[in-house]
Design a protein around this motif. Structure first.
Motif, PDB file in Angstrom:
ATOM      1  N   LEU A 145       0.825  -1.204   0.000  1.00  0.00           N
ATOM      2  CA  LEU A 145       0.000   0.000   0.000  1.00  0.00           C
ATOM      3  C   LEU A 145       0.863   1.259   0.000  1.00  0.00           C
ATOM      4  N   VAL A 146       1.882   1.300   0.871  1.00  0.00           N
ATOM      5  CA  VAL A 146       2.767   2.464   0.935  1.00  0.00           C
ATOM      6  C   VAL A 146       3.504   2.649  -0.384  1.00  0.00           C
ATOM      7  N   LYS A 147       4.006   1.526  -0.939  1.00  0.00           N
ATOM      8  CA  LYS A 147       4.765   1.597  -2.195  1.00  0.00           C
ATOM      9  C   LYS A 147       3.896   2.128  -3.325  1.00  0.00           C
ATOM     10  N   ARG A 148       2.691   1.584  -3.464  1.00  0.00           N
ATOM     11  CA  ARG A 148       1.809   2.016  -4.548  1.00  0.00           C
ATOM     12  C   ARG A 148       1.359   3.457  -4.360  1.00  0.00           C
ATOM     13  N   THR A 149       1.111   3.845  -3.105  1.00  0.00           N
ATOM     14  CA  THR A 149       0.711   5.227  -2.830  1.00  0.00           C
ATOM     15  C   THR A 149       1.826   6.188  -3.210  1.00  0.00           C
ATOM     16  N   TYR A 150       3.058   5.834  -2.827  1.00  0.00           N
ATOM     17  CA  TYR A 150       4.210   6.674  -3.162  1.00  0.00           C
ATOM     18  C   TYR A 150       4.367   6.808  -4.675  1.00  0.00           C
ATOM     19  N   GLN A 151       4.209   5.690  -5.374  1.00  0.00           N
ATOM     20  CA  GLN A 151       4.338   5.718  -6.829  1.00  0.00           C
ATOM     21  C   GLN A 151       3.253   6.578  -7.465  1.00  0.00           C
ATOM     22  N   SER A 152       2.021   6.475  -6.925  1.00  0.00           N
ATOM     23  CA  SER A 152       0.915   7.259  -7.480  1.00  0.00           C
ATOM     24  C   SER A 152       1.112   8.748  -7.246  1.00  0.00           C
ATOM     25  N   ILE A 153       1.591   9.094  -6.066  1.00  0.00           N
ATOM     26  CA  ILE A 153       1.790  10.501  -5.731  1.00  0.00           C
ATOM     27  C   ILE A 153       2.885  11.116  -6.586  1.00  0.00           C
ATOM     28  N   ASN A 154       3.948  10.327  -6.820  1.00  0.00           N
ATOM     29  CA  ASN A 154       5.093  10.849  -7.558  1.00  0.00           C
ATOM     30  C   ASN A 154       5.013  10.590  -9.051  1.00  0.00           C
ATOM     31  N   ALA A 155       3.961   9.906  -9.478  1.00  0.00           N
ATOM     32  CA  ALA A 155       3.822   9.649 -10.917  1.00  0.00           C
ATOM     33  C   ALA A 155       3.655  10.966 -11.657  1.00  0.00           C
ATOM     34  N   SER A 156       4.344  11.086 -12.764  1.00  0.00           N
ATOM     35  CA  SER A 156       4.300  12.316 -13.554  1.00  0.00           C
ATOM     36  C   SER A 156       3.637  12.045 -14.897  1.00  0.00           C
ATOM     37  N   LYS A 157       2.809  12.994 -15.320  1.00  0.00           N
ATOM     38  CA  LYS A 157       2.186  12.854 -16.635  1.00  0.00           C
ATOM     39  C   LYS A 157       3.237  12.900 -17.740  1.00  0.00           C
ATOM     40  N   ASN A 158       4.406  13.468 -17.412  1.00  0.00           N
ATOM     41  CA  ASN A 158       5.475  13.592 -18.390  1.00  0.00           C
ATOM     42  C   ASN A 158       6.476  12.439 -18.322  1.00  0.00           C
ATOM     43  N   SER A 159       6.150  11.396 -17.566  1.00  0.00           N
ATOM     44  CA  SER A 159       7.065  10.262 -17.470  1.00  0.00           C
ATOM     45  C   SER A 159       7.228   9.609 -18.841  1.00  0.00           C
ATOM     46  N   ILE A 160       8.408   9.071 -19.066  1.00  0.00           N
ATOM     47  CA  ILE A 160       8.767   8.503 -20.364  1.00  0.00           C
ATOM     48  C   ILE A 160       8.435   7.017 -20.387  1.00  0.00           C
ATOM     49  N   SER A 161       7.650   6.601 -21.359  1.00  0.00           N
ATOM     50  CA  SER A 161       7.375   5.176 -21.532  1.00  0.00           C
ATOM     51  C   SER A 161       8.619   4.521 -22.116  1.00  0.00           C
ATOM     52  N   ALA A 162       9.061   3.434 -21.485  1.00  0.00           N
ATOM     53  CA  ALA A 162      10.343   2.854 -21.885  1.00  0.00           C
ATOM     54  C   ALA A 162      10.334   1.340 -21.777  1.00  0.00           C
ATOM     55  N   TYR A 163      11.201   0.722 -22.590  1.00  0.00           N
ATOM     56  CA  TYR A 163      11.472  -0.708 -22.500  1.00  0.00           C
ATOM     57  C   TYR A 163      12.806  -0.910 -21.784  1.00  0.00           C
ATOM     58  N   ILE A 164      12.956  -2.093 -21.190  1.00  0.00           N
ATOM     59  CA  ILE A 164      14.252  -2.530 -20.669  1.00  0.00           C
ATOM     60  C   ILE A 164      14.875  -3.440 -21.713  1.00  0.00           C
ATOM     61  N   LEU A 165      16.123  -3.162 -22.103  1.00  0.00           N
ATOM     62  CA  LEU A 165      16.798  -3.987 -23.097  1.00  0.00           C
ATOM     63  C   LEU A 165      17.429  -5.191 -22.421  1.00  0.00           C
ATOM     64  N   GLY A 166      16.954  -6.385 -22.775  1.00  0.00           N
ATOM     65  CA  GLY A 166      17.516  -7.619 -22.238  1.00  0.00           C
ATOM     66  C   GLY A 166      16.619  -8.275 -21.210  1.00  0.00           C
ATOM     67  N   THR A 167      16.820  -9.572 -21.047  1.00  0.00           N
ATOM     68  CA  THR A 167      16.036 -10.341 -20.065  1.00  0.00           C
ATOM     69  C   THR A 167      16.944 -11.167 -19.171  1.00  0.00           C
TER      70      THR A 167
END
Length: 659
Positions: A145-167
């Motif tokens: 709950l704390v982790k998701r709340t923190y992520q929601s509060i700090n989420a930015s509309k300008n965040s960059i959609s990205a892939y991670i290269l490699g598995t």
């Protein structure tokens, strides 16, 4: 709906400042103890409900006190409350499971011991199991709950959609860190698989794509993130992957090396991949022990210290613990800027900043008398070819006369080592800048040959430096930021390139070599087509050359060659102990008869006699074929193709088209 939205906005405003700070660990401990208390109450309630007996809610009996105390002791022993809740990971889940399991086992043991002595139990064994399940569930839920709340509060509309290269494991770990810590800047939407044999379909419930899938469909992301190790691997071992990534029109971000974290790992240090990253070669191995003996506790003078090369030489010297570094430059503002940087990043460094012009021998003498330098790195020079073509006396005055002033003072004050930073444009020069540097090389050789010479004179010669002031990289970058066009002088023009740190490391290494008079040339790798450089820089921004950004050809500039050389005609090289540094063995080494010509050139410069100074320069540097070739009455039929200047369309046969 409007009221609910306003309440949400006010709530976020209220708690946003709170989540930017770390909650004291004791508060987390208190919350975890409260969770244990609630879980114990629930366990007692369920057991009594199942047996048909009454149990008042939120009563604090001594069996409940014993259970909560045992749980609290294990919190302290395992230190399960020490981590940052907002960054909880699978490891934290295991820690909470460990704490709860130890508590359950301990309570069961105490339960049975107590039963043997008093024929009763703190709580039924089933209640202990129920307690453990509820405790772990609540501890886990609280952290999620704390982790998701923190992520929601700090989420930015300008965040960059990205892939991670490699598995690979390292890539998955990087993805986990980015998802949990840096979601305010990057929204990770998937992984890119480089190995088609792997059968995984999802990681962290995110899809896995192949490069071919991304190319076949419209990609959902704007960027791709790669570790530094993987970037180096695909750059050196499989450049085709790099080209495919660039074709996807994605910005590429890299995570720095682990050793660059400064003991504080953070995914906030992600940076866009630059052209320097793609051209950087394998790390240079320096003889640190020898260099430390050479530079430790020495007073070192660096001319041109505010420039790209000079400032990097200063920074490269610092790890060798010099006694003092004298920063000499005529540019006031850049010298002030480098001093601010040194004060901030190297506060323990002892240095002096000196405003001076290398053309003033009187001023230079004062500096030598005041600071008594033991080693000199001479990097001050005029370097812009077209500008020097329009101002030849200024080029000769700084590049030759200034070098002569410093070299003579180095001899007079018995400086230990004098390292002259020259250029590949001094080889078969077609411009005044290169010819003036070659004249300075000849003068340095003349001093090195003097009987009883106490100073070791070293000349280093290398090509273009990526990212230096006025170089093609920042020029292209500015043009791309402005929307183009990117201007290239000629479709076949090529250059050798080094990164600034690579060049300066080799300068320091070469400074410790030789007996005097040698010209050291650096392994510059393969020459690079400037048009390819432009293409890669445009593609690194996620744009398409000649679609999003136009490329225009403007024609060669005055004094500009199609390609540069590191060695003059009939020159060979001898190896040194360093694989990337060689000694140039020239057929036109210094001859003592040139002393008179060098002195006459100096007088012509002082008299501002441009025409005769250029004639004298041509006599001193016979391989110099200027742009205005007719002024020197030279038969063009006897000029080698590589010596023709900007009117030439000839390029060497073995030019590499690869970056």
């Amino acid at each position: 709906m409007a009221i609910a939205k306003k309440i949400k906005v006010q709530f976020l405003k209220l708690i946003r400042p709170m989540v930017k700070n770390y909650v004291p660990r004791r508060f987390i401990f208190i919350i975890d103890v409260c969770i244990a208390f609630i879980a114990a109450q629930a366990a007692f309630f369920l057991i009594h409900s199942a047996t048909g007996t009454d149990h008042p809610i939120f009563t604090f009996t001594w069996p409940l006190f014993a259970i909560v105390t045992i749980q609290a002791l294990y919190y302290i022993v395992v230190k399960s409350y020490f981590g940052l809740v907002r960054y909880s990971s699978f490891r934290d889940v295991i820690t909470q499971l460990k704490v709860t399991s130890l508590s359950v086992v301990t309570i069961l043991l105490i339960n049975h011991i107590y039963y043997l002595t008093s024929s009763t139990k703190l709580i039924l064994d089933a209640g202990v199991i129920i307690y453990g399940f509820i405790t772990f569930s609540l501890l886990f839920f609280f952290r999620v709950l704390v982790k998701r709340t923190y992520q929601s509060i700090n989420a930015s509309k300008n965040s960059i959609s990205a892939y991670i290269l490699g598995t690979d494991r390292a890539d998955i770990a990087m993805g986990e860190g980015l998802i949990s810590e840096h979601s305010d800047s990057f929204n990770i939407i998937g992984f890119v698989n480089l190995d088609n044999r792997k059968m995984l379909t999802r990681i962290y419930n995110l899809p896995i794509y192949s490069i071919s899938q991304l190319k076949a469909s419209n990609t959902l992301a704007n960027a791709i993130i790669v570790s530094d190790e993987k970037l180096q691997h695909i750059k050196n071992e499989d450049s085709s992957i790099l080209n495919e990534l660039l074709d996807l029109k994605l910005k590429i971000y890299k995570l720095p090396k682990i050793q660059d974290y400064n003991n504080n790992p953070s995914f906030s240090s992600l940076k866009e991949v630059k052209i320097e990253d793609l051209l950087q070669r394998s790390p240079i191995k320096l003889n640190n022990l020898k260099l430390s003996e050479l530079y430790k506790d020495k007073v070192i003078l660096v001319t041109g210290a505010a420039g790209s090369i000079g400032s990097e030489i200063v920074k490269q010297l610092i790890p060798f613990s010099p006694k003092k570094i004298i920063l000499l430059d005529q540019a006031e503002t850049p010298l002030h800027d480098i001093s601010l940087c040194l004060d901030k990043e190297f506060s323990s460094l002892t240095y002096e900043k000196v405003i001076a012009n290398v053309r003033s021998k009187k001023r230079l003498r004062e500096i030598f008398e005041t600071y008594q330098p033991q080693i000199v790195f001479h990097g001050a020079a005029y370097k812009h070819v077209p500008m020097m073509e329009a101002n030849p006396i200024e080029s000769l005055s700084v590049n030759f006369y200034g070098t002569r002033n410093l070299a003579e003072l180095a001899t007079e004050f018995k400086i230990e080592r004098f390292v002259f930073v020259s250029t590949d444009k001094a080889v078969n020069p077609t411009n005044i800048m290169g010819a003036s540097k070659r004249a300075a090389e000849i003068y340095i050789q003349s001093l090195a040959k003097l009987p009883q010479q106490k100073t070791t004179f070293i000349t280093t010669r290398f090509g273009n430096v990526l990212g230096s002031n006025g170089s093609v990289i920042p020029h292209f970058k500015k043009q791309i930021e402005e929307g183009g066009p990117v201007t290239v002088t000629h479709p076949e023009i090529t250059r050798y390139f080094m990164t600034i740190d690579e060049a300066c490391q080799l300068v320091l290494e070469a400074g410790g070599m030789g007996n005097g008079g040698e010209i050291y040339v650096f392994d510059m790798g393969s020459p690079i087509k400037i048009i390819n450089l432009a293409h890669h820089m445009i593609r690194l921004t996620g744009l398409v050359p000649n679609e999003d950004i136009a490329i225009e050809f403007t024609g060669l500039r005055p004094g500009e060659k199609l390609y540069e050389e590191l060695l003059a005609d009939k020159e060979t090289t001898l190896p040194t102990h360093h694989e990337k540094i060689m000694i140039a063995q020239a057929t036109h080494t210094y001859d003592s008869s040139q002393n008179t010509q060098l002195s006459e050139l100096l007088q012509l410069i002082k008299q501002n006699n441009i025409k005769e100074a250029l004639q004298k320069l041509k006599f001193l540097v016979p391989e110099y074929i200027p742009v205005n070739i007719d002024d020197f009455k030279i038969d063009k039929n006897h000029v080698q193709p590589h010596q023709i200047a900007s009117f030439s369309n000839i390029s060497p046969k073995n030019i590499s088209d690869k970056l």
